[in-house]
Design an enzyme around this catalytic site. Structure first.
Site, PDB file in Angstrom:
ATOM      1  N   ASN A   1      32.172 175.132  41.964  1.00 32.00           N
ATOM      2  CA  ASN A   1      31.323 175.006  43.149  1.00 32.00           C
ATOM      3  C   ASN A   1      29.888 174.969  42.650  1.00 32.00           C
ATOM      4  O   ASN A   1      29.458 175.885  41.960  1.00 32.00           O
ATOM      5  CB  ASN A   1      31.557 176.221  44.060  1.00 32.00           C
ATOM      6  CG  ASN A   1      30.487 176.368  45.128  1.00 32.00           C
ATOM      7  OD1 ASN A   1      29.961 175.376  45.617  1.00 32.00           O
ATOM      8  ND2 ASN A   1      30.172 177.595  45.476  1.00 32.00           N
TER       9      ASN A   1
ATOM     10  N   GLU B   1      25.217 169.012  66.242  1.00 34.42           N
ATOM     11  CA  GLU B   1      26.112 169.270  65.110  1.00 34.42           C
ATOM     12  C   GLU B   1      27.580 169.328  65.512  1.00 34.42           C
ATOM     13  O   GLU B   1      28.436 168.959  64.712  1.00 34.42           O
ATOM     14  CB  GLU B   1      25.686 170.484  64.285  1.00 34.42           C
ATOM     15  CG  GLU B   1      25.867 171.831  64.903  1.00 34.42           C
ATOM     16  CD  GLU B   1      25.404 172.959  63.969  1.00 34.42           C
ATOM     17  OE1 GLU B   1      25.446 172.818  62.750  1.00 34.42           O
ATOM     18  OE2 GLU B   1      25.004 174.004  64.509  1.00 34.42           O
TER      19      GLU B   1
ATOM     20  N   LYS C   1      22.660 172.726  68.199  1.00 39.50           N
ATOM     21  CA  LYS C   1      24.070 173.048  68.487  1.00 39.50           C
ATOM     22  C   LYS C   1      24.794 171.818  69.007  1.00 39.50           C
ATOM     23  O   LYS C   1      25.889 171.490  68.578  1.00 39.50           O
ATOM     24  CB  LYS C   1      24.200 174.136  69.558  1.00 39.50           C
ATOM     25  CG  LYS C   1      24.036 175.585  69.230  1.00 39.50           C
ATOM     26  CD  LYS C   1      24.870 176.177  68.163  1.00 39.50           C
ATOM     27  CE  LYS C   1      24.399 175.828  66.790  1.00 39.50           C
ATOM     28  NZ  LYS C   1      23.676 176.780  66.023  1.00 39.50           N
TER      29      LYS C   1
HETATM   30  O1  M6R Z   1      23.361 180.808  56.035  1.00 38.48           O
HETATM   31  P1  M6R Z   1      22.018 180.342  56.529  1.00 38.48           P
HETATM   32  O2  M6R Z   1      21.583 181.044  57.753  1.00 38.48           O
HETATM   33  O3  M6R Z   1      20.969 180.366  55.461  1.00 38.48           O
HETATM   34  O4  M6R Z   1      22.248 178.817  56.919  1.00 38.48           O
HETATM   35  C1  M6R Z   1      21.192 178.001  57.309  1.00 38.48           C
HETATM   36  C2  M6R Z   1      21.687 176.736  57.944  1.00 38.48           C
HETATM   37  O5  M6R Z   1      22.448 175.999  57.029  1.00 38.48           O
HETATM   38  C3  M6R Z   1      22.543 176.999  59.188  1.00 38.48           C
HETATM   39  O6  M6R Z   1      21.857 177.783  60.108  1.00 38.48           O
HETATM   40  C4  M6R Z   1      22.952 175.669  59.840  1.00 38.48           C
HETATM   41  O7  M6R Z   1      21.844 175.022  60.365  1.00 38.48           O
HETATM   42  C5  M6R Z   1      24.018 175.913  60.922  1.00 38.48           C
HETATM   43  N1  M6R Z   1      25.076 174.962  60.796  1.00 38.48           N
HETATM   44  C6  M6R Z   1      23.497 175.773  62.297  1.00 38.48           C
HETATM   45  O8  M6R Z   1      24.466 175.985  63.266  1.00 38.48           O
END
Ligand code: M6R
Length: 615
Positions: free
Chosen positions: A101, A495, A492
């Site tokens: 990963n 996505e 929201k």
């Molecule tokens: O784990 P994190 O809060 O750092 O993630 C940040 C973004 O990748 C995350 O909030 C993303 O935008 C979500 N899919 C939103 O629903």
């Protein structure tokens, strides 16, 4: 991004690996693969598609007794999501098997060198290049697996969480980490490996989170040793006790994780407040803030760094901290901050916000700020995650595991933490009297109950979703505290339903977006009673006179907006600073039901992964 799982012990590993991969599918789900091995041989199965397809493919194979396994669920970076590019990869001589990963940034120069030495490649991945580099080092320098992995990793630029197996040493696995998380579960006579601890929750509560540049060799019934890849020094293993349980990471009767997590918000917020909100004493207790009280009191400014939904929570944080504590706040996308040579003062406080605590851009941005002398405060959900370990101090949201790719309870609990921080900073800075603070604390304490009451009747939101699920575009408007909520509502929707949506400060509409409004454009307007109410009513009039369809989020008992809007959703009446927690809820439901009506996979939207551990 990608999830990896491995096992070495006495059990047959297939079920452990498959179930573990299913729990890690939030990290990517475009192809999957598994290796199962015993002392004589190994077998690999790979599919383009999800872990379910992998499980189906395995059920067609004869079962043999195995005791080692590794698996991978992929989010493609180098090479398309085909079966060939799926992990595990096998080295050229067939001895070594790897799941990885991360990204090997210098893979093309390494690939060229290896090609010149006679290597050919079966996939387009950077991971296969790394594996053949390990084989090449073994061949040329006569090294055992662990040493060869270490030497190879010293030549690599990039990020990795990896597991390597060598059929010449079939009773060991080598694991290593730089940038991509890796957890090792320790059980009687067995080791588990995962990109996080969820794959082995029901098997052991003892976990070690590898740090960057650490590697370990895992052998059945033998103690593990951790070494630093660069210095070769032994590192003392720090064994932690896992707090989450299996129930936390299952759907619990809900159709989707996202829905379950929306409904978990009252409990999640209660957990965020627990021990910190001391209503009777009229106090807020955030130990990391108490310990570093002087730092916060003397801060020249606060910088908030985050991505996606966490960035939206940071924006709400900015409104809260500036208006309550009167400390200047800037909020920045971590991905921009890290590459723009930012000015950082030694008396800056940098707050990193991240549900996973593993987002590559946020982590890198925080490291830059820390190197330049800033004090780093982390707001994370996942305990033990990289950002929480890097931070000088911080606080957890305690929302519990969030599996749905679309963030829900992580957002409202992050806002809750910012509310606590802002109120406590205001008290420290003398901006809030004891009586004022007490009133806010009483209100805050009631929020979980009020959310529970709201959640009891959301049928009207389903009906609204039915009217608009075929829309091509959607506009979200809010002002003040609810401008970031408009951004979050739009994120929201896009996505999980793939409808194009934009969030705007309501007054900005006149500067461009108003041109889009016609009878086909649903406009979601957050119009809470205590926040710039008259101004937003004017904005609603402007939309109405251009025939836009208005879905208004209003405070309980609203009259004026009700008379104008096509649909209204009432949220509890509260102080304006608390409205983002409430106004977010209908937007989560709206996105969820629209996505369901469009037949979308809400928990695993296309092209996305829960945790973005690559830049
Ligand atoms: O784990 P994190 O809060 O750092 O993630 C940040 C973004 O990748 C995350 O909030 C993303 O935008 C979500 N899919 C939103 O629903």
């Amino acid at each position: 991004m990608c999830g990896i799982v491995a096992y070495i012990g006495e059990e047959h590993p297939e079920k452990i690996i498959i179930e573990g991969l299913q729990r890690l599918e939030y990290r990517g789900y475009d192809s999957a693969g598994i290796m199962l091995a015993n002392s004589d041989s190994y077998d690999i199965t790979k599919v383009a598609g999800k872990v379910e397809s992998l499980s189906n493919a395995l059920s067609e194979k004869p079962a043999a007794k195995m005791h080692i396994g590794m698996g991978h669920t992929r989010w493609a970076t180098h090479g398309k999501p085909t079966q060939n590019n799926a992990h595990p990869h096998v080295s050229q001589n067939g001895d070594l098997v790897l799941v990885h990963n991360g990204i090997i940034e210098n893979y093309s120069s390494l690939k060229e060198e290896l090609t010149n030495r006679g290597y050919s490649f079966q996939s387009d991945t950077d991971s296969e290049v790394l594996l053949n580099l390990i084989e090449d080092i073994q061949n040329r320098e006569g090294l055992k697996l662990g040493k060869a992995v270490q030497v190879a990793l010293q030549q690599v630029i990039g990020a990795y969480g990896l597991v390597v197996y060598d059929r010449k040493k079939p009773n060991e696995l080598v694991v290593a980490r730089l940038g991509s998380p890796l957890a090792i579960g320790i059980a009687e006579g067995a080791y588990f490996v995962g990109s996080d601890a969820t794959p082995f929750l029901e098997h052991t509560r003892k976990v070690i989170y590898l740090e960057d540049y650490e590697m370990a060799i895992l052998r059945t019934h033998k103690d593990l040793q951790i070494r630093n890849i660069k210095t070769d020094h032994k590192v003392a293993a720090y064994v932690e006790e896992l707090k989450w349980n299996l129930e936390n990471i299952q759907k619990g009767g809900y159709e989707h994780f996202m829905l379950k997590e929306i409904y978990e918000q009252p409990e999640a917020i209660r957990n965020t407040l627990r021990g910190r909100l001391l209503t009777k004493e009229g106090k807020i207790q955030i130990s990391a803030l108490n310990q570093h009280r002087d730092k916060f009191s003397n801060a020249r400014r606060i910088l908030i760094l985050a991505c996606g939904t966490s960035w939206h929570a940071g924006l709400v944080g900015e409104y809260l901290i500036e208006s309550f504590a009167r400390i200047p706040v800037e909020v920045e996308y971590a991905s921009e901050f890290r590459y723009r040579d930012p000015i950082i003062y030694k008396d800056d406080i940098v707050i990193g916000v991240s549900q996973s605590g593993e987002t590559a851009d946020t982590l890198a941005a925080l490291k830059i700020a820390q190197e330049q002398g800033a004090f780093i405060f982390g707001i994370c959900n996942v305990v033990g995650a990289s950002i929480s370990r890097l931070a000088d101090a911080g606080t957890f949201t305690h929302a519990g595991p969030e599996i749905g790719v679309a963030s829900t309870k992580a957002f409202t609990t992050q806002i809750t933490v910012f509310t606590l921080l802002a109120l406590e900073l205001a008290r420290i800075k003398g901006q809030l009297s004891d009586a004022e603070l007490r009133n806010y604390l009483f209100e805050l304490e009631n929020i979980p109950q009020e959310i529970e009451a709201f959640l009891e009747d959301i049928d009207h939101i389903k009906t609204i979703a039915e009217s608009y699920h075929t829309a091509d575009n959607c506009l979200y408007l809010g002002r003040g505290y609810n401008f970031p909520v408009a951004l979050e509502g739009a994120l929201k929707l896009k996505e999980i339903s793939y409808i194009h949506a934009e969030g705007y400060p309501a007054a900005e509409m006149k500067h461009g977006p108003i041109a889009l409004i016609d009878e086909n454009m649903p406009v979601i307007v957050i119009a809470t009673r205590k926040g710039h109410y008259e101004k937003i009513v004017s904005n609603i009039e402007e939309i109405k006179s251009r025939k836009g369809k208005i879905i208004a989020i209003v405070s309980e008992g609203d009259e004026a907006v009700k008379a104008l809007a096509d649909h209204v959703i009432e949220i509890p009446l509260s102080s304006e600073c608390f409205t983002p927690i409430f106004s977010t809820l209908p937007l989560q439901f709206l996105a969820y039901y629209i996505a369901i009506l469009r037949g979308c996979n809400v928990d695993q939207p296309r092209n996305l992964a829960k945790s973005v551990t690559v830049e």
